[in-house]
Write a protein that holds these residues in place. Structure first.
Motif, PDB file in Angstrom:
ATOM      1  N   PHE A  13     -33.946 107.601  44.446  1.00  0.00           N
ATOM      2  CA  PHE A  13     -33.379 106.260  44.355  1.00  0.00           C
ATOM      3  C   PHE A  13     -34.347 105.205  44.880  1.00  0.00           C
ATOM      4  CE2 PHE A  13     -29.715 109.191  44.764  1.00  0.00           C
ATOM      5  CZ  PHE A  13     -29.168 108.978  43.516  1.00  0.00           C
ATOM      6  N   LEU A  14     -35.152 105.583  45.851  1.00  0.00           N
ATOM      7  CA  LEU A  14     -36.144 104.653  46.384  1.00  0.00           C
ATOM      8  C   LEU A  14     -37.187 104.333  45.324  1.00  0.00           C
ATOM      9  CD1 LEU A  14     -36.575 103.279  49.124  1.00  0.00           C
ATOM     10  CD2 LEU A  14     -38.194 105.101  49.686  1.00  0.00           C
ATOM     11  N   ILE A  15     -37.658 105.354  44.618  1.00  0.00           N
ATOM     12  CA  ILE A  15     -38.627 105.161  43.545  1.00  0.00           C
ATOM     13  C   ILE A  15     -38.012 104.350  42.406  1.00  0.00           C
ATOM     14  CG2 ILE A  15     -39.957 106.360  41.759  1.00  0.00           C
ATOM     15  CD1 ILE A  15     -40.350 108.642  43.796  1.00  0.00           C
ATOM     16  N   ARG A  16     -36.761 104.638  42.111  1.00  0.00           N
ATOM     17  CA  ARG A  16     -36.081 103.897  41.031  1.00  0.00           C
ATOM     18  C   ARG A  16     -35.923 102.432  41.395  1.00  0.00           C
ATOM     19  NH1 ARG A  16     -31.332 107.112  39.282  1.00  0.00           N
ATOM     20  NH2 ARG A  16     -33.022 108.139  38.137  1.00  0.00           N
ATOM     21  N   SER A  17     -35.590 102.162  42.636  1.00  0.00           N
ATOM     22  CA  SER A  17     -35.442 100.785  43.085  1.00  0.00           C
ATOM     23  C   SER A  17     -36.744 100.010  42.918  1.00  0.00           C
ATOM     24  CB  SER A  17     -34.997 100.755  44.551  1.00  0.00           C
ATOM     25  OG  SER A  17     -34.870  99.439  45.019  1.00  0.00           O
TER      26      SER A  17
END
Length: 305
Positions: A32-36
């Protein structure tokens, strides 16, 4: 405008594939961090910038709320063996009814999302889903599992879907990818979800291989190219794209079932994310609506467009 070709896409890339794994499981600590971060980058040049920035904050919240959550308990050996025997996904979605961690994830995500800048309609939807009791939330979860979001409550269900993503991504992460086996065309072998899109990867040893990306648990599973994700046909497969986009995102069409699915080329755009880039490529969806094909899979973040 679009361009359609019956040619095999990137035949030289297909020839470089050695032995791609059947499945790659998600890492909830980074996914989710990478997606954000990807959503924020896409927002810099997109006409959908406000929506992409909102989704970036939601993805950040999905990452942040995992702090101190207990390690998820995946299916035991007997459940996995039974799933393989009957060609079923090992993660049983009905088990959320008795899982208190699910309630914690709902509460944390909704509370964190309250601080995110968003339109008035989204704020009201969040207030409604926050006030919903456990039974109402589970009913909304069932709608997500059915891959249909009610037209009059799309925003509420997107918040529920975001919470469920956290839960099922964590469950998927504790499995052993080696025990997974195919279930059916276009069905996630981990949780039974539908793909949001497919990706052609550039991983060492798997360059040019295609993987479906689950819209719920984030698992990737290998699916051969030039084959319809929706019906399994290898006949009448074609590709369309928005002119001037560099071939990094295409619509794979099938003349057998008249469906189409989105295919992202990570081997051309390494930072492409199955969900972030799906939303950012809304123009392709709008283009495809003018033709005879219907989109398959499940793309909840585009449900309101």
């Amino acid at each position: 405008m679009s361009r359609k070709s019956a040619d095999i896409p990137d035949p030289t890339a297909i020839g470089t594939v050695s032995s791609p794994p059947f499945a790659r499981l998600p890492d909830p600590a980074s996914l989710f961090l990478i997606r954000s971060a990807r959503l924020r980058r896409l927002a810099q040049t997109s006409s959908l910038a406000p929506y992409l920035r909102f989704l970036a904050e939601v993805a950040q919240a999905q990452h942040d709320i995992q702090t101190d959550l207990p390690r998820p308990e995946g299916p035991d050996a007997k459940m996995i063996a039974r799933a393989r025997e009957f060609e079923m996904p090992p993660v049983d979605r009905s088990r959320i009814e008795g899982d208190e961690v699910v309630s914690t994830i709902f509460d944390r995500l909704f509370a964190t999302a309250a601080a995110i800048e968003k339109p008035v309609a989204a704020t009201k939807a969040l207030l409604r889903v926050t006030a919903a009791d456990r039974t109402e939330r589970l009913a909304m979860a069932q709608s997500v599992f059915s891959n249909t979001l009610p037209a009059d409550a799309i925003a509420e269900h997107i918040f529920v879907w975001a919470a469920l993503q956290v839960h099922f991504t964590r469950l998927a992460s504790v499995l052993d990818a080696a025990v997974l086996a195919p279930v059916a065309d276009g069905i996630c072998p981990v949780c039974g979800g539908l793909p949001v899109s497919t990706v052609v990867v550039g991983w060492p040893g798997s360059h040019g291989a295609r993987f479906c990306s689950c819209s719920l648990c984030g698992a990737l599973w290998h699916y051969v190219r030039i084959k319809c994700v929706l019906c399994g046909s290898t006949k009448g497969i074609g590709y369309q794209e928005v002119d001037g986009q560099g071939g990094a995102i295409k619509a794979e069409t099938c003349d057998e079932c008249h469906g189409w699915s989105k295919i992202l080329y990570q081997n051309k755009e390494p930072d492409a994310d199955p969900i972030a880039d799906d939303v950012a490529s809304l123009g392709l969806d709008l283009l495809m609506r003018q033709g005879p094909y219907h989109r398959g899979g499940f793309s909840p973040l585009l449900a309101g467009f």
